[in-house]
Write a protein that holds these residues in place. Structure first.
Motif, mmCIF file in Angstrom:
data_model
loop_
_atom_site.group_PDB
_atom_site.id
_atom_site.type_symbol
_atom_site.label_atom_id
_atom_site.label_comp_id
_atom_site.label_asym_id
_atom_site.label_seq_id
_atom_site.Cartn_x
_atom_site.Cartn_y
_atom_site.Cartn_z
ATOM 1 N N ASN A 153 7.849 13.051 22.579
ATOM 2 C CA ASN A 153 7.802 13.362 21.150
ATOM 3 C C ASN A 153 7.736 12.109 20.285
ATOM 4 O O ASN A 153 7.693 12.194 19.070
ATOM 5 C CB ASN A 153 9.038 14.168 20.742
ATOM 6 C CG ASN A 153 10.333 13.416 20.999
ATOM 7 O OD1 ASN A 153 10.412 12.637 21.940
ATOM 8 N ND2 ASN A 153 11.345 13.664 20.189
ATOM 9 N N LEU A 154 7.721 10.931 20.909
ATOM 10 C CA LEU A 154 7.681 9.690 20.142
ATOM 11 C C LEU A 154 6.248 9.236 19.913
ATOM 12 O O LEU A 154 5.399 9.344 20.788
ATOM 13 C CB LEU A 154 8.436 8.575 20.870
ATOM 14 C CG LEU A 154 9.957 8.660 20.811
ATOM 15 C CD1 LEU A 154 10.563 7.572 21.687
ATOM 16 C CD2 LEU A 154 10.450 8.507 19.383
ATOM 17 N N SER A 155 5.987 8.732 18.738
ATOM 18 C CA SER A 155 4.672 8.185 18.412
ATOM 19 C C SER A 155 4.871 7.005 17.475
ATOM 20 O O SER A 155 5.729 7.059 16.596
ATOM 21 C CB SER A 155 3.801 9.233 17.719
ATOM 22 O OG SER A 155 2.584 8.677 17.290
ATOM 23 N N PRO A 156 4.113 5.927 17.656
ATOM 24 C CA PRO A 156 4.274 4.797 16.741
ATOM 25 C C PRO A 156 3.845 5.168 15.338
ATOM 26 O O PRO A 156 2.984 6.020 15.139
ATOM 27 C CB PRO A 156 3.352 3.732 17.335
ATOM 28 C CG PRO A 156 2.344 4.501 18.119
ATOM 29 C CD PRO A 156 3.076 5.690 18.652
ATOM 30 N N CYS A 157 4.439 4.542 14.361
ATOM 31 C CA CYS A 157 4.106 4.860 12.968
ATOM 32 C C CYS A 157 2.736 4.304 12.620
ATOM 33 O O CYS A 157 2.293 3.307 13.170
ATOM 34 C CB CYS A 157 5.145 4.267 12.026
ATOM 35 S SG CYS A 157 5.122 2.462 11.958
ATOM 36 N N ASP A 158 2.054 4.962 11.710
ATOM 37 C CA ASP A 158 0.849 4.404 11.123
ATOM 38 C C ASP A 158 1.252 3.396 10.069
ATOM 39 O O ASP A 158 2.393 3.365 9.616
ATOM 40 C CB ASP A 158 0.011 5.513 10.471
ATOM 41 C CG ASP A 158 -0.732 6.339 11.508
ATOM 42 O OD1 ASP A 158 -1.251 5.735 12.462
ATOM 43 O OD2 ASP A 158 -0.795 7.557 11.353
ATOM 44 N N SER A 159 0.290 2.591 9.660
ATOM 45 C CA SER A 159 0.571 1.718 8.529
ATOM 46 C C SER A 159 0.582 2.573 7.267
ATOM 47 O O SER A 159 0.180 3.741 7.278
ATOM 48 C CB SER A 159 -0.506 0.641 8.412
ATOM 49 O OG SER A 159 -1.713 1.203 7.935
ATOM 50 N N ASN A 160 1.034 1.986 6.179
ATOM 51 C CA ASN A 160 1.052 2.705 4.912
ATOM 52 C C ASN A 160 -0.262 2.545 4.163
ATOM 53 O O ASN A 160 -0.318 2.649 2.942
ATOM 54 C CB ASN A 160 2.227 2.215 4.062
ATOM 55 C CG ASN A 160 3.553 2.403 4.776
ATOM 56 O OD1 ASN A 160 4.282 1.460 5.012
ATOM 57 N ND2 ASN A 160 3.858 3.640 5.155
ATOM 58 N N GLY A 161 -1.338 2.285 4.906
ATOM 59 C CA GLY A 161 -2.663 2.173 4.315
ATOM 60 C C GLY A 161 -3.032 0.734 3.978
ATOM 61 O O GLY A 161 -2.345 -0.217 4.318
ATOM 62 N N ASN A 162 -4.166 0.617 3.309
ATOM 63 C CA ASN A 162 -4.631 -0.703 2.907
ATOM 64 C C ASN A 162 -3.944 -1.141 1.619
ATOM 65 O O ASN A 162 -3.505 -0.317 0.812
ATOM 66 C CB ASN A 162 -6.142 -0.688 2.688
ATOM 67 C CG ASN A 162 -6.898 -0.439 3.973
ATOM 68 O OD1 ASN A 162 -6.702 -1.139 4.956
ATOM 69 N ND2 ASN A 162 -7.760 0.561 3.978
ATOM 70 N N ILE A 163 -3.873 -2.430 1.422
ATOM 71 C CA ILE A 163 -3.290 -2.968 0.201
ATOM 72 C C ILE A 163 -4.284 -3.932 -0.418
ATOM 73 O O ILE A 163 -4.999 -4.655 0.288
ATOM 74 C CB ILE A 163 -1.944 -3.663 0.489
ATOM 75 C CG1 ILE A 163 -1.225 -3.971 -0.816
ATOM 76 C CG2 ILE A 163 -2.119 -4.911 1.334
ATOM 77 C CD1 ILE A 163 0.241 -4.300 -0.636
ATOM 78 N N ASN A 164 -4.360 -3.926 -1.748
ATOM 79 C CA ASN A 164 -5.362 -4.765 -2.392
ATOM 80 C C ASN A 164 -4.783 -6.090 -2.879
ATOM 81 O O ASN A 164 -3.572 -6.317 -2.864
ATOM 82 C CB ASN A 164 -6.031 -4.017 -3.563
ATOM 83 C CG ASN A 164 -5.018 -3.589 -4.621
ATOM 84 O OD1 ASN A 164 -4.081 -4.309 -4.932
ATOM 85 N ND2 ASN A 164 -5.223 -2.406 -5.173
ATOM 86 N N GLU A 165 -5.674 -6.956 -3.341
ATOM 87 C CA GLU A 165 -5.281 -8.298 -3.745
ATOM 88 C C GLU A 165 -4.363 -8.286 -4.977
ATOM 89 O O GLU A 165 -3.435 -9.091 -5.084
ATOM 90 C CB GLU A 165 -6.532 -9.121 -4.024
ATOM 91 C CG GLU A 165 -7.438 -9.234 -2.815
ATOM 92 C CD GLU A 165 -8.864 -9.591 -3.173
ATOM 93 O OE1 GLU A 165 -9.044 -10.402 -4.094
ATOM 94 O OE2 GLU A 165 -9.790 -9.052 -2.545
ATOM 95 N N VAL A 166 -4.635 -7.357 -5.891
ATOM 96 C CA VAL A 166 -3.840 -7.296 -7.127
ATOM 97 C C VAL A 166 -2.374 -7.009 -6.805
ATOM 98 O O VAL A 166 -1.463 -7.661 -7.332
ATOM 99 C CB VAL A 166 -4.403 -6.208 -8.072
ATOM 100 C CG1 VAL A 166 -3.508 -6.065 -9.299
ATOM 101 C CG2 VAL A 166 -5.822 -6.568 -8.496
#
Length: 330
Positions: free
Chosen positions: A7-20
């Protein structure tokens, strides 16, 4: 084989982040709370340590079995690792990568792990054994550490790897700790990002050392627009049969056209229009504008997407120098 926690799965990232957003963080003065890591171009897996038999599980469940796929038989060198008793039940999170460009990227590494064990072994004999670049720890000594801050989990991961190396000195060649750097300002992030691209990585991961597993992880991949000369076509399949599948495009380097990528993503109407032009042998030599992330180590653009055709753009401007300038980070 021993049982393990399916039942364990590694977390995804919280998405992309921009330069600003990153610049704002740097101005807030808490840069040292963040860590920068290279974004590897491979396949993410969990390495479950058990004295009666290890497991290497995928991050997504199989459509057929609704369980995480176990690929430990495809990597004999992982399967043979000996561990001390205290590491029983430890779960390491990392990216499976290949030392060979012939197996680079998710398609290549995934192709090895998704093949039969014997074929996987032969491919690794030919191109090199798969490695795991470790960066996270979900369980340590059979206890969950997912709620601990990343900075603590990183220390525990280093400790776990040290114990593995004592039993298996050769593991230092294929079970590795992902390097980290600490930024002081925006310039440090830019320098780390550029160095990552030069080294053939997809970009960088930005991680907040104060957060538990599942939070505080972002990808930094910068998208830029550039142009190339259409020099080839990959025919479509399935719903796009008899139409263009993707456009191959090139730029001038030392006076010769060199293919640097292919793109798709045009809407149906544009795909049909370009297909008609292609069938009349009038497509090659035209200029296509694409949006891509960066130049990969193999000299091709990563994740290029069709934007539009450019009849106002001179072909002589489609050079390798102009392309690299278009991809520069702000």
């Amino acid at each position: 084989m021993s049982k393990f926690r399916k039942n364990l799965s590694p977390c995804d990232s919280n998405g992309n982040i921009n330069e600003v957003k990153l610049r704002q963080w740097m101005r807030m003065g808490d840069a040292q709370a963040y860590a920068l890591e290279p974004k590897y171009d491979g396949s993410r897996y969990l390495f479950h340590l058990h004295r009666r038999g290890h497991h290497l599980t995928s991050r997504r469940k199989s459509v057929k079995t609704e369980e995480f796929v176990d690929r430990i038989k495809q990597v004999r060198h992982f399967r043979k690792l000996r561990i001390p008793r205290q590491l029983e039940g430890t779960i390491i999170d990392g990216e499976m990568v290949s030392p060979s460009m012939k197996l680079a990227g998710t398609h290549g590494v995934a192709g090895v792990l998704n093949s039969k064990p014997r074929r996987a072994y032969k491919r690794q004999q030919q191109y090199g054994k798969l490695k795991m670049m470790t960066f996270n720890l979900l369980r340590y000594k059979n206890k969950s550490v997912a709620d601990q801050p990343l900075s603590n989990r990183r220390k525990l991961l280093e400790e776990a790897l040290g114990l593995i190396y004592k039993k298996n000195p050769k593991a230092k060649k294929f079970l590795l700790l992902t390097p980290q750097t600490k930024p002081h300002n925006w310039k440090d992030i830019v320098a780390t990002y550029r160095q990552a691209l030069e080294n053939g990585f997809e970009g960088i991961m930005i991680k907040d050392g104060r957060e538990p597993d599942g939070k505080g992880m972002w990808k930094m991949k910068v998208w830029r627009d550039t142009c190339g000369i259409v020099t080839g076509v990959k025919p479509g399949t399935g719903q796009f049969k008899n139409l263009i599948g993707s456009l191959k495009f090139s730029v001038y380097q030392d006076g010769k056209l060199v293919e640097v990528g292919k793109c798709s993503g045009m809407d149906v109407a544009e795909r049909k229009r370009l297909s008609r032009i292609w069938k009349h042998d009038k497509l090659f030599g035209q200029i296509v504008e694409v949006r891509a992330q960066e130049m990969g180590s193999a000299g091709r653009l990563r994740h290029a997407r069709f934007q539009r055709m450019r009849d106002d753009y001179p072909p002589e401007k489609c050079t390798i120098q102009k392309l690299k300038k278009d991809l520069e980070l702000i």
